[in-house]
Design an enzyme around this catalytic site. Structure first.
Site, short mmCIF file in Angstrom:
data_model
loop_
_atom_site.label_atom_id
_atom_site.label_comp_id
_atom_site.label_asym_id
_atom_site.label_seq_id
_atom_site.Cartn_x
_atom_site.Cartn_y
_atom_site.Cartn_z
N ASP A 47 3.50 1.35 -9.30
CA ASP A 47 4.21 0.10 -9.60
C ASP A 47 4.33 -0.75 -8.34
O ASP A 47 4.23 -0.25 -7.21
CB ASP A 47 5.62 0.43 -10.15
CG ASP A 47 6.28 -0.76 -10.85
OD1 ASP A 47 5.65 -1.84 -10.93
OD2 ASP A 47 7.42 -0.60 -11.31
N ASP B 234 9.42 -6.01 -5.21
CA ASP B 234 9.75 -7.33 -4.67
C ASP B 234 10.08 -7.26 -3.18
O ASP B 234 9.82 -8.20 -2.44
CB ASP B 234 10.91 -7.94 -5.46
CG ASP B 234 10.55 -8.08 -6.92
OD1 ASP B 234 9.59 -8.82 -7.21
OD2 ASP B 234 11.18 -7.43 -7.77
N LYS C 24 5.99 -8.38 1.17
CA LYS C 24 7.12 -7.64 0.55
C LYS C 24 7.84 -6.73 1.56
O LYS C 24 8.90 -6.19 1.26
CB LYS C 24 6.62 -6.78 -0.61
CG LYS C 24 5.76 -7.50 -1.65
CD LYS C 24 6.59 -8.42 -2.49
CE LYS C 24 5.83 -9.13 -3.59
NZ LYS C 24 5.28 -8.30 -4.64
N GLY D 128 3.74 -6.27 -13.45
CA GLY D 128 3.64 -7.36 -12.49
C GLY D 128 2.19 -7.70 -12.15
O GLY D 128 1.25 -7.08 -12.66
N SER D 129 2.03 -8.67 -11.25
CA SER D 129 0.69 -9.16 -10.94
C SER D 129 -0.11 -8.15 -10.11
O SER D 129 -1.34 -8.09 -10.22
CB SER D 129 0.79 -10.49 -10.20
OG SER D 129 1.57 -10.36 -9.03
N GLU E 136 11.06 0.72 -15.67
CA GLU E 136 10.42 1.11 -14.41
C GLU E 136 11.20 2.25 -13.76
O GLU E 136 10.62 3.22 -13.26
CB GLU E 136 10.35 -0.10 -13.47
CG GLU E 136 9.37 -1.16 -13.95
CD GLU E 136 9.38 -2.44 -13.15
OE1 GLU E 136 8.41 -3.21 -13.25
OE2 GLU E 136 10.34 -2.72 -12.42
C1 5RP Z 1 8.80 -6.11 -12.27
C2 5RP Z 1 8.73 -5.65 -10.86
C3 5RP Z 1 7.48 -5.94 -10.10
O1 5RP Z 1 6.96 -4.75 -9.61
C4 5RP Z 1 7.81 -6.87 -8.96
O2 5RP Z 1 8.43 -8.03 -9.46
C5 5RP Z 1 6.55 -7.24 -8.16
O3 5RP Z 1 5.73 -8.06 -8.93
P1 5RP Z 1 4.36 -8.65 -8.38
O4 5RP Z 1 3.43 -7.50 -8.24
O5 5RP Z 1 3.93 -9.62 -9.46
O6 5RP Z 1 4.63 -9.34 -7.07
O7 5RP Z 1 9.62 -5.05 -10.33
O8 5RP Z 1 10.06 -5.88 -12.82
#
Ligand code: 5RP
Length: 212
Positions: free
Chosen positions: A80, A83, A120, A28-29, A102
């Site tokens: 990690d 969301d 989040k 993810g970002s 993950e």
């Molecule tokens: C990917 C995920 C990511 O950790 C989640 O979507 C958060 O992403 P971001 O850091 O871009 O907000 O679970 O499957």
């Protein structure tokens, strides 16, 4: 959503990386900021276990060796994003469709450091639609089971996971018992992975550079 907080969280997670480590790396970002920060330490670590083709490409681009979890054995650290995250460090993940790998790496790791921005944080999981990875032929069956449980399943049309599967996003659930729902959904044939990380929540949550 704050890109600045995501960068702060990604950089703050570096303090959990020990010399000689093999680091589990999410997707993810927010994780992208972590990988960029990890690149500065690449001579101090042995390598990374990656949760997606996207992160693998990024890790290789910055010169960090990508290792196979079957060869490394258990890991000390997994970093990690998420969301959604509640006060008990239970998570919804899978917005980037990488939830299966993950969850595997989180399970294999002694410490799961979750890096998020403050948008989040929630009191109750479920406003973010819950991602569920399914075997393609089971999509309708799983959808009917979700409807029986009061959810509204929406197929993430056009998305194929790194494992060749499909994703259903479940809208409309207010998840009062995340571990119970995770356990229940895990019994439905055709579900590969539920994007609830309640049975194995995060150990540490960094909201920007602040420990939650
Ligand atoms: C990917 C995920 C990511 O950790 C989640 O979507 C958060 O992403 P971001 O850091 O871009 O907000 O679970 O499957």
């Amino acid at each position: 959503m704050s890109a600045n907080e995501k960068r702060q969280a990604g950089e703050a997670a570096i303090r959990y990386v020990e010399n000689g480590a093999i680091v589990g790396v999410g997707t993810g970002s927010t994780v992208a900021f972590f990988i960029d920060a990890l690149a500065d330490l690449k001579d101090r670590i042995e390598g990374a276990v990656s949760s997606s083709e996207q992160s693998t490409a990024h890790l290789k681009r910055v010169g960090i060796p990508v290792l196979d979890l079957n060869a490394t054995g258990a890991l000390n650290l997994y970093v990690d994003g998420a969301d959604e995250c509640d006060a008990h460090k239970r998570l919804i993940k899978g917005g980037g469709a990488a939830l299966t790998r993950e969850k595997i790496i989180a399970e294999a790791s002694a410490k799961f450091v979750c890096i998020i921005d403050s948008s989040k944080q929630v009191n109750l999981l479920g406003k973010f639609p819950l991602p569920i990875e399914v075997i393609p032929m089971a999509r309708s069956l799983v959808g009917r089971e979700i409807v029986k449980r009061g959810g509204n399943p929406v197929w993430r049309d056009g998305v194929v996971t790194d494992n060749g599967n499909w994703v259903i996003d479940v809208h409309g659930w207010q998840i009062a018992d995340p571990a119970g729902l995770e356990k229940d959904l895990n019994q439905i044939p055709g579900i590969v992975t539920v994007g609830l990380f309640a049975r194995r929540p995060a150990d540490v949550v960094l909201v920007g550079d602040r420990v939650m």
